[in-house]
Design a protein around this motif. Structure first.
Motif, PDB file in Angstrom:
ATOM      1  N   THR A   1      13.222  25.163 -18.697  1.00  0.00           N
ATOM      2  CA  THR A   1      14.558  25.399 -19.230  1.00  0.00           C
ATOM      3  C   THR A   1      15.358  24.108 -19.322  1.00  0.00           C
ATOM      4  O   THR A   1      15.105  23.144 -18.629  1.00  0.00           O
ATOM      5  CB  THR A   1      15.325  26.420 -18.368  1.00  0.00           C
ATOM      6  OG1 THR A   1      15.302  25.977 -17.012  1.00  0.00           O
ATOM      7  CG2 THR A   1      14.719  27.796 -18.471  1.00  0.00           C
ATOM      8  N   ARG A   2      16.366  24.154 -20.174  1.00  0.00           N
ATOM      9  CA  ARG A   2      17.187  22.985 -20.498  1.00  0.00           C
ATOM     10  C   ARG A   2      18.105  22.600 -19.336  1.00  0.00           C
ATOM     11  O   ARG A   2      18.348  23.403 -18.439  1.00  0.00           O
ATOM     12  CB  ARG A   2      18.026  23.297 -21.735  1.00  0.00           C
ATOM     13  CG  ARG A   2      19.058  24.379 -21.462  1.00  0.00           C
ATOM     14  CD  ARG A   2      19.597  25.011 -22.728  1.00  0.00           C
ATOM     15  NE  ARG A   2      20.672  25.926 -22.433  1.00  0.00           N
ATOM     16  CZ  ARG A   2      20.511  27.156 -21.963  1.00  0.00           C
ATOM     17  NH1 ARG A   2      19.320  27.613 -21.721  1.00  0.00           N
ATOM     18  NH2 ARG A   2      21.548  27.924 -21.722  1.00  0.00           N
TER      19      ARG A   2
ATOM     20  N   ALA B   1      21.017  25.047 -18.517  1.00  0.00           N
ATOM     21  CA  ALA B   1      20.673  26.424 -18.164  1.00  0.00           C
ATOM     22  C   ALA B   1      21.177  26.766 -16.764  1.00  0.00           C
ATOM     23  O   ALA B   1      21.404  25.875 -15.949  1.00  0.00           O
ATOM     24  CB  ALA B   1      19.163  26.620 -18.222  1.00  0.00           C
TER      25      ALA B   1
ATOM     26  N   GLU C   1      20.196  27.551 -25.848  1.00  0.00           N
ATOM     27  CA  GLU C   1      19.096  28.298 -25.233  1.00  0.00           C
ATOM     28  C   GLU C   1      17.777  28.104 -25.969  1.00  0.00           C
ATOM     29  O   GLU C   1      16.718  28.446 -25.458  1.00  0.00           O
ATOM     30  CB  GLU C   1      19.434  29.779 -25.150  1.00  0.00           C
ATOM     31  CG  GLU C   1      19.559  30.448 -26.487  1.00  0.00           C
ATOM     32  CD  GLU C   1      19.973  31.907 -26.370  1.00  0.00           C
ATOM     33  OE1 GLU C   1      19.518  32.690 -27.214  1.00  0.00           O
ATOM     34  OE2 GLU C   1      20.737  32.238 -25.455  1.00  0.00           O
TER      35      GLU C   1
END
Length: 123
Positions: free
Chosen positions: A25-26, A29, A87
């Motif tokens: 995930t970024r 997040a 996202e």
């Protein structure tokens, strides 16, 4: 910088797990760096297969990959390329390790800040 990674490799299994992960995930997040490819680290064969698929389902972005299909097909980003808060932005395990190193660097700079306002900005 290489010395830092060698020290991590000798002391932390998380580095090996991160480098074996293709999708995480970024930074923006709720849980940055969470592996998106399943709970277990992938085998080398699984990682190689996913990397081949990566070229068809994403496009390189700053510090990771964009998986928003319109952008992958050559369209414009509707979010003005705010990748780290999107996202649809994912990182490879290597990107995650780099991101963690940069975060450490900013924390060290903040510790030496001349006043609390500057430290808050750096954090």
């Amino acid at each position: 910088m290489a010395e830092h990674y060698v020290q991590l490799a000798n002391t932390d299994q998380r580095l090996e797990d991160a480098l074996n992960a293709i999708w995480v995930t970024r930074p923006g997040a709720p849980e940055p760096g969470s592996v998106l490819t399943g709970g277990d680290p992938m085998t080398r064969e699984q990682a190689e297969a996913m990397m081949i698929d990566l070229t068809r389902k994403s496009t390189p972005a700053e510090g990771g990959f964009c998986t928003f299909q319109a952008v992958v097909d050559g369209g414009a980003c509707p979010w003005q390329m705010d990748c780290h808060n999107c996202e649809k932005f994912v990182m490879s395990g290597a990107d995650l390790v780099y991101w963690h190193r940069k975060r450490e660097q900013w924390h060290m700079l903040a510790e030496r800040a001349p006043d609390p306002k500057v430290a808050d900005y750096l954090h």
